[in-house]
Scaffold this active site. Structure first.
Site, short mmCIF file in Angstrom:
data_model
loop_
_atom_site.label_atom_id
_atom_site.label_comp_id
_atom_site.label_asym_id
_atom_site.label_seq_id
_atom_site.Cartn_x
_atom_site.Cartn_y
_atom_site.Cartn_z
N CYS A 12 30.64 64.19 89.51
CA CYS A 12 29.27 63.74 89.29
C CYS A 12 28.35 64.95 89.34
O CYS A 12 28.75 66.03 89.77
CB CYS A 12 28.88 62.76 90.39
SG CYS A 12 30.05 61.40 90.56
N ARG A 28 28.30 66.27 83.46
CA ARG A 28 29.29 66.07 84.51
C ARG A 28 29.69 64.61 84.69
O ARG A 28 30.66 64.30 85.39
CB ARG A 28 28.76 66.60 85.84
CG ARG A 28 28.48 68.08 85.83
CD ARG A 28 27.91 68.52 87.14
NE ARG A 28 28.92 68.50 88.19
CZ ARG A 28 29.68 69.53 88.53
NH1 ARG A 28 29.54 70.67 87.91
NH2 ARG A 28 30.56 69.44 89.49
N TRP A 87 30.11 59.94 87.47
CA TRP A 87 31.36 59.65 86.77
C TRP A 87 32.14 58.77 87.74
O TRP A 87 32.56 59.22 88.80
CB TRP A 87 32.12 60.94 86.45
CG TRP A 87 33.34 60.69 85.60
CD1 TRP A 87 33.38 60.53 84.25
CD2 TRP A 87 34.69 60.56 86.06
NE1 TRP A 87 34.67 60.31 83.84
CE2 TRP A 87 35.50 60.32 84.93
CE3 TRP A 87 35.29 60.62 87.31
CZ2 TRP A 87 36.87 60.15 85.01
CZ3 TRP A 87 36.67 60.44 87.40
CH2 TRP A 87 37.45 60.21 86.25
N ASN A 132 29.45 63.50 95.30
CA ASN A 132 30.41 63.85 94.26
C ASN A 132 31.75 64.01 94.95
O ASN A 132 31.83 64.69 95.98
CB ASN A 132 30.00 65.17 93.59
CG ASN A 132 31.07 65.70 92.65
OD1 ASN A 132 31.81 64.93 92.05
ND2 ASN A 132 31.15 67.01 92.53
N GLY A 133 32.81 63.39 94.42
CA GLY A 133 34.13 63.53 95.03
C GLY A 133 34.69 62.18 95.45
O GLY A 133 34.25 61.14 94.95
N GLU A 168 45.32 71.85 70.37
CA GLU A 168 43.88 71.83 70.63
C GLU A 168 43.15 71.02 69.55
O GLU A 168 42.22 70.27 69.86
CB GLU A 168 43.35 73.28 70.70
CG GLU A 168 41.85 73.45 70.80
CD GLU A 168 41.22 72.85 72.06
OE1 GLU A 168 41.94 72.34 72.92
OE2 GLU A 168 39.99 72.88 72.16
N LYS A 211 40.84 67.75 70.45
CA LYS A 211 39.43 67.64 70.06
C LYS A 211 39.19 66.30 69.35
O LYS A 211 38.21 65.61 69.61
CB LYS A 211 38.99 68.78 69.13
CG LYS A 211 38.86 70.14 69.77
CD LYS A 211 37.64 70.33 70.63
CE LYS A 211 37.88 70.00 72.06
NZ LYS A 211 38.40 71.01 72.94
N GLU A 227 39.50 63.24 71.88
CA GLU A 227 38.43 63.05 72.85
C GLU A 227 37.09 62.75 72.21
O GLU A 227 36.25 62.09 72.80
CB GLU A 227 38.34 64.21 73.85
CG GLU A 227 37.91 65.53 73.32
CD GLU A 227 37.88 66.62 74.42
OE1 GLU A 227 37.61 66.32 75.58
OE2 GLU A 227 38.14 67.79 74.06
N HIS A 278 62.95 66.99 64.29
CA HIS A 278 63.65 66.43 65.46
C HIS A 278 63.05 65.11 65.91
O HIS A 278 63.30 64.66 67.02
CB HIS A 278 63.64 67.46 66.59
CG HIS A 278 64.31 68.75 66.21
ND1 HIS A 278 65.67 68.92 66.19
CD2 HIS A 278 63.77 69.91 65.77
CE1 HIS A 278 65.95 70.14 65.79
NE2 HIS A 278 64.82 70.77 65.52
N LYS A 295 32.69 66.53 82.15
CA LYS A 295 32.94 67.93 81.85
C LYS A 295 33.84 68.59 82.88
O LYS A 295 34.78 69.29 82.55
CB LYS A 295 31.59 68.66 81.77
CG LYS A 295 31.69 70.13 81.46
CD LYS A 295 32.00 70.34 80.01
CE LYS A 295 32.10 71.80 79.64
NZ LYS A 295 32.91 71.97 78.42
O1 M6R Z 1 36.68 73.53 83.52
P1 M6R Z 1 38.09 73.64 83.07
O2 M6R Z 1 38.28 74.67 82.01
O3 M6R Z 1 39.04 73.86 84.22
O4 M6R Z 1 38.45 72.24 82.44
C1 M6R Z 1 39.74 71.95 82.01
C2 M6R Z 1 39.79 70.71 81.15
O5 M6R Z 1 39.33 69.60 81.89
C3 M6R Z 1 38.95 70.84 79.88
O6 M6R Z 1 39.35 71.92 79.11
C4 M6R Z 1 39.05 69.54 79.04
O7 M6R Z 1 40.36 69.40 78.57
C5 M6R Z 1 38.04 69.54 77.89
N1 M6R Z 1 37.38 68.26 77.83
C6 M6R Z 1 38.66 69.73 76.57
O8 M6R Z 1 37.73 69.71 75.54
#
Ligand code: M6R
Length: 618
Positions: A2, A31, A79, A105-106, A488, A492, A495, A511, A613
């Site tokens: 959060c 966040r 969150w 947060n947590g 990657e 993208k 998500e 395979h 995030k």
């Molecule tokens: O802050 P971080 O780089 O440790 O975060 C890692 C992942 O949570 C982050 O890269 C996540 O996969 C992104 N949403 C990808 O776009």
């Protein structure tokens, strides 16, 4: 994960504490955006408001029902972990008499036992959250006193788990008290006003002077004072630092979304990450080195730990570091590393990659690695973050603040930084001469202009993406460093656009995954430079194989690579680039594609559903 903000300062003009809290929440909304809420300490007691959904909902409520002005405010963007994202479960949570408010947060791991105890004592709970127990415990602990700091110290001793907590009380006006354990909290130091935030974005437009909080410390801020104490109540000193991020870097700057802006920031992110990395003799240097160079020379294995996009940067790094340094490199998802029994020794170097520096899975992985005697080197974007603080060495990526949930510029900066690390180690260990390293650095230095070339031609990718907005599945293939790029590209799209997307090593196709190919299935193929003929030929064969089975092929290939033309339905060109550096260009069209396709579907690319995030819980 959060977002948390706290402020104490003058009530005027208008309701400054509330305005600062709301502005901080806007910057922290990345966040979490399941709900938002604020509380203000006013001369007549506590006033609060909270609403499920994005910050805009809370803003509307405050316009319709303004809160009275006060001397201190706290704000929260959530969150959800415990309890659905409803108005009732939104923070702040209040004590029964409504005079104390808490944001969190947590996760409070022992909240069930504490709730049972409080219920037995007659407390009526209003929400399903773990946080609410803290509000009731604090209120009972204060029991008529005005010592919110003492109450926070006593209550946090009873809590298990990871948390950042902020609390205000009507009987302690002009004070916000915060506590942290395994979760971030930074203090912003102003003139006649002070701030608290989950990260510096919360107060960056007001002050750049900040204080890092240590583990299990409690802080109380007033307009003129900041006091930090350790868990036993003894005075402590936080570490002061100056934030070098530009406040404007965290605004959209004329782009429709943060993601669009951050995609466009990429040439600068790579250039800034490369800047000033050599000493007067031309040798590469790290930002913080608390490891003996002799230890780095004796390293016999590197394990990269990271999550999500950062882990894919680690996959790319493996190819480069093994090639340049001749050290075996394993790449492991941080959460998997932590809970198996990894073979780690004093000769293992664990490289933790993280944009936020606060990803709990990665934090737990580095702690585990250090317990086993390994040295930890962090590649992080956020100064003063937990991962940076707890590592033996740090190499900062200089991507600037990344606000969109989907990582873009941080990914490119992470790859760039791990290349610098590989070159640093290769020189230190005698695998490469300083002039050879200089040659690689020169190639890296050309990357920002090449990325810009791709951005200048982005409309062709956007047009294709718009036309594909109704597809239900997209596959991505790559070999060598193109493989993590394929992963990657798929991440993208998943998500942002919420459609099925999978990345495969192109060689793996036969395979199993080739069974997925049917008429019209879109398949992206990341093609290596033709200057690696064997590798290149294999991927060109893979394009033919999927095309022969009806796939629609979208090919990312180097300029002048005509061998792909015959088998490609669409070709996106990237500038000529050395093999190992190709991910820095080939991933860009995939980012643009996902961003545009999701936008065409009417989705919010900055705040995709269910995500946050920074994943600060395990
Ligand atoms: O802050 P971080 O780089 O440790 O975060 C890692 C992942 O949570 C982050 O890269 C996540 O996969 C992104 N949403 C990808 O776009």
């Amino acid at each position: 994960m959060c977002g948390i903000v706290g402020y104490v300062g003058p009530a005027a003009p208008s309701n400054r504490p509330l305005d600062v809290a709301m502005e901080g929440l806007a910057r922290l909304e990345y966040r979490g955006y399941d709900s938002a809420g604020v509380a203000v300490v006013t001369p007549d007691g506590l006033a609060s408001a909270k609403r499920a959904g994005k910050l805009g909902n809370l803003r509307e409520q405050l316009e319709a029902h303004p809160l009275p002005a006060g001397s201190a405010a706290i704000g929260h963007t959530r969150w959800a972990t415990h309890g659905a994202p409803t108005d009732v479960n939104a923070h702040p949570h209040l004590s029964e008499d409504g005079r104390l408010a808490v944001i969190h947060n947590g996760i409070i791991e022992n909240f069930s036992a504490l709730r049972a105890e409080l219920r037995e004592a007659g407390v009526a709970f209003a929400s399903e959250t773990d946080t609410e127990v803290v509000a009731h415990l604090l209120a009972r602990q204060m029991d008529g006193s005005t010592d919110l700091t003492g109450a926070m110290l006593a209550v946090t001793r009873r809590l298990q788990g990871a948390f950042t907590l902020l609390a205000v009380h009507a009987d302690a006006p002009g004070t916000v008290v915060g506590a942290r354990r395994n979760s971030p909290l930074v203090v912003g130091l102003g003139e006649g006003e002070n701030f608290l935030g989950s990260d510096v974005a919360a107060f960056i437009s007001h002050t750049r002077e900040a204080l890092e909080m240590g583990q299990d410390q409690v802080v109380s801020i007033t307009a003129d004072d900041v006091r930090v104490v350790d868990a036993d109540g003894s005075p402590a000193e936080g570490r002061r630092f100056t934030v070098d991020w530009d406040a404007n870097a965290a605004v959209k700057g004329g782009f429709p979304t943060f993601m669009d802006k951050e995609i466009h920031d990429q040439p600068k992110a790579v250039a800034d990450t490369l800047l000033g990395r050599t000493d007067a003799a031309g040798h590469l240097v790290l930002d913080e080195l608390r490891i003996d160079e002799a230890v780095l020379r004796s390293v016999d294995k590197i394990i990269v730990v990271a999550c999500g996009t950062a882990a894919y940067a680690g996959h790319v790094a493996k190819y480069a570091i093994e090639h340049w340094c001749r050290i075996p490199v394993e790449v492991e998802l941080a959460h998997e590393f932590r809970y198996r029994d990894p073979v780690v020794s004093e000769k293992t170097l664990v490289v933790a990659i993280s944009q936020s520096g606060e990803t709990m899975d990665t934090i737990m992985a580095i702690r585990h690695a250090r317990e086993q005697g390994a040295k930890v080197l962090a590649v992080v974007n956020t100064h003063g973050s937990t991962i940076a603080r707890e590592s033996d060495a740090v190499l900062y990526t200089h991507a600037g603040p990344e606000v969109a949930v989907a990582s873009t510029k941080a990914f490119l900066a992470q790859i760039t930084a791990t290349y610098l690390l590989g070159l640093y180690l290769s020189e230190l260990r005698g695998n490469k001469y300083v002039d050879e390293v200089a040659g690689y650095l020169e190639e890296l230095g050309k990357l920002p202009a090449k990325i810009q070339e791709i951005l200048d031609r982005q409309q062709e990718v956007r047009d294709v993406a718009r036309a594909m907005k109704d597809v239900s599945s997209v596959l991505f293939l790559g070999r060598h460093v193109g493989y993590p790029v394929a992963l990657e590209g798929a991440l993208k799209l998943k998500e942002l656009a919420y459609i099925h997307a999978e990345g495969f090593a192109a060689g793996e196709l036969k395979h199993g995954p080739i069974a997925l190919i049917e008429e019209g299935q879109p398949v992206f193929i990341v093609v290596p430079t033709p200057r690696r003929p064997t590798l290149h030929a294999k991927v060109v064969s893979n394009i033919q194989e999927v095309r022969a089975r009806g796939a629609r092929t979208l090919v990312i290939a180097e300029e002048g690579d005509d061998a792909v033309n015959e088998f490609a339905d669409v070709v996106f060109r990237v500038p000529r680039t050395p093999t190992l550096m190709m991910p820095l260009v080939t991933v860009v069209p995939l980012q643009i594609f996902a961003c545009e396709l999701a936008t065409a579907k009417g989705l919010d690319v900055d705040q995709p559903r269910n995500l946050a995030k920074s994943v600060t819980v395990e």
